[in-house]
Design a protein around this motif. Structure first.
Motif, mmCIF file in Angstrom:
data_model
loop_
_atom_site.group_PDB
_atom_site.id
_atom_site.type_symbol
_atom_site.label_atom_id
_atom_site.label_comp_id
_atom_site.label_asym_id
_atom_site.label_seq_id
_atom_site.Cartn_x
_atom_site.Cartn_y
_atom_site.Cartn_z
ATOM 1 N N UNK A 104 0.863 -1.187 0.000
ATOM 2 C CA UNK A 104 0.000 0.000 0.000
ATOM 3 C C UNK A 104 0.897 1.234 0.000
ATOM 4 N N UNK A 105 0.584 2.187 -0.861
ATOM 5 C CA UNK A 105 1.289 3.468 -0.882
ATOM 6 C C UNK A 105 0.383 4.545 -0.323
ATOM 7 N N UNK A 106 0.916 5.347 0.588
ATOM 8 C CA UNK A 106 0.195 6.489 1.155
ATOM 9 C C UNK A 106 0.908 7.754 0.703
ATOM 10 N N UNK A 107 0.172 8.655 0.060
ATOM 11 C CA UNK A 107 0.716 9.970 -0.273
ATOM 12 C C UNK A 107 0.007 11.008 0.586
ATOM 13 N N UNK A 108 0.792 11.793 1.280
ATOM 14 C CA UNK A 108 0.286 12.814 2.197
ATOM 15 C C UNK A 108 0.737 14.176 1.677
ATOM 16 N N UNK A 109 -0.211 14.964 1.138
ATOM 17 C CA UNK A 109 0.159 16.288 0.646
ATOM 18 C C UNK A 109 -0.322 17.406 1.585
ATOM 19 N N UNK A 110 -0.745 17.050 2.780
ATOM 20 C CA UNK A 110 -1.038 18.063 3.798
ATOM 21 C C UNK A 110 0.211 18.926 4.001
ATOM 22 N N UNK A 111 0.000 20.199 4.340
ATOM 23 C CA UNK A 111 1.144 21.098 4.500
ATOM 24 C C UNK A 111 1.993 20.736 5.719
ATOM 25 N N UNK A 112 1.414 19.999 6.667
ATOM 26 C CA UNK A 112 2.142 19.533 7.840
ATOM 27 C C UNK A 112 2.545 18.075 7.647
ATOM 28 N N UNK A 113 3.744 17.735 8.030
ATOM 29 C CA UNK A 113 4.214 16.367 7.870
ATOM 30 C C UNK A 113 3.406 15.410 8.737
ATOM 31 N N UNK A 114 3.081 14.250 8.176
ATOM 32 C CA UNK A 114 2.304 13.242 8.889
ATOM 33 C C UNK A 114 3.194 12.369 9.760
ATOM 34 N N UNK A 115 3.653 12.932 10.853
ATOM 35 C CA UNK A 115 4.564 12.218 11.745
ATOM 36 C C UNK A 115 3.975 10.914 12.261
ATOM 37 N N UNK A 116 2.654 10.899 12.477
ATOM 38 C CA UNK A 116 2.029 9.691 12.994
ATOM 39 C C UNK A 116 2.091 8.546 12.007
ATOM 40 N N UNK A 117 1.769 8.828 10.751
ATOM 41 C CA UNK A 117 1.809 7.778 9.732
ATOM 42 C C UNK A 117 3.233 7.288 9.537
#
Length: 313
Positions: free
Chosen positions: A156-169
């Motif tokens: 599974x690939x997760x792309x996170x383009x939120x302006x804040x880094x997804x530290x939890x993921x």
């Protein structure tokens, strides 16, 4: 091309203090824009509450129980300076995770092509045992794990383009070679993670930090050079999007200068990869986005793209 839209009125019952950017009006803004005629073909479902077996795919059971136990019957309880629980928060968080699970089920079984889950509170800052950054359960991580455990997805690939880094993921999948986590985000900015050097134990963490003031050109270059080729080479069985829209130029919490067209472009590029590798299967989950006009325009452009309208220009 069939797109599923999942929401629930419980998202409005998660209350935050006056002036808090993560507020119920975010969902109202998205709901209003998706009432337009061009979205009439959306398949619409309400988010169920996640079961414990789904939540514990990403979080230990004692952590889940602790959140349930501190959920207030009245007033507000602060988990940290930014993260607040009200009487409606726990159900809203359960339904956010449940909506993610439902979206994966519908997409992986071919009932729909892709899905967008518009629930709050968001999820990508939630670590295994820590609520933070407005987040309680990591919906993207739960979605990825559910695809693997219930539907046999190998990668599974997760792309996170939120302006804040997804530290939890990133925290949850740091040592997992079967899930690739990719992030574009402004740096330095909360929560302070997401450096280029953070690659995970198996090289499946891909961070592409941007600088304050960066706009479309820098974002698209980061996607084309650092992120999309890695997802392509990874060959995922499902693509999950942590769809935060706070990199929009109107957003008050950061300093990137993206437009709604950039989110549509990125959506289409991911859909191209999904068509190549995983039968067009894409699940998108709402994260941030705090200016209501920027949020509604960006969400509309994102859903337009999911529905197959080519809006990449």
């Amino acid at each position: 091309m069939t797109t599923l839209y999942i929401c629930h009125q419980a998202a409005l019952l998660h209350q935050t203090p006056t002036g808090h950017p993560e507020r119920p009006d975010r969902i109202r803004a998205i709901e209003r824009v998706l009432e337009k005629e061009r979205f009439s073909a959306l398949v619409r479902e309400t988010a169920p509450m996640a079961e414990m077996e789904s939540l514990t795919l990403a979080h230990p059971e004692p952590y889940v129980v602790s959140l349930r136990d501190i959920s207030p019957r009245e007033g507000l309880v602060r988990v940290d300076d930014d993260t607040v629980m009200s009487p409606g928060t726990y159900e809203a968080a359960l339904r956010g995770a449940g909506g993610a699970v439902m979206a994966v089920d519908e997409v992986m079984t071919g009932q729909v092509t892709n899905a967008f889950v518009a629930m709050r509170p968001p999820g990508h800052h939630a670590e295994r045992t820590r609520a933070m950054g407005f987040c309680f359960f990591n919906n993207a991580a739960i979605a990825a794990r559910h695809a693997q455990t219930r539907h046999g997805a190998e990668r599974v690939a997760i792309l996170d383009w939120d302006v804040h880094h997804g530290n939890g993921t990133q925290d949850i999948f740091w040592s997992d070679a079967s899930v690739m986590y990719c992030s574009t985000h402004e740096a330095p900015l909360y929560p302070g993670t997401g450096a280029l050097s953070e690659k995970g134990e198996h090289g499946t963490i891909v961070n592409a930090p941007l600088r304050a003031g960066d706009g479309s050109e820098a974002f698209r270059e980061a996607m084309e050079s650092a992120v999309l080729p890695r997802i392509d080479a990874f060959g995922p069985d499902l693509i999950v999007i942590s769809a935060g829209f706070d990199a929009h130029w109107r957003d008050p919490l950061a300093s990137l200068n993206l437009t709604e067209t950039d989110f549509a472009w990125a959506t289409m590029r991911l859909m191209d990869l999904a068509e190549r590798h995983c039968g067009r299967r894409v699940v998108s989950l709402l994260e941030g986005g705090y200016d209501l006009e920027g949020l509604s325009k960006s969400a509309a452009a994102h859903v337009d793209a999911l529905m197959g309208r080519d809006v990449r220009t």
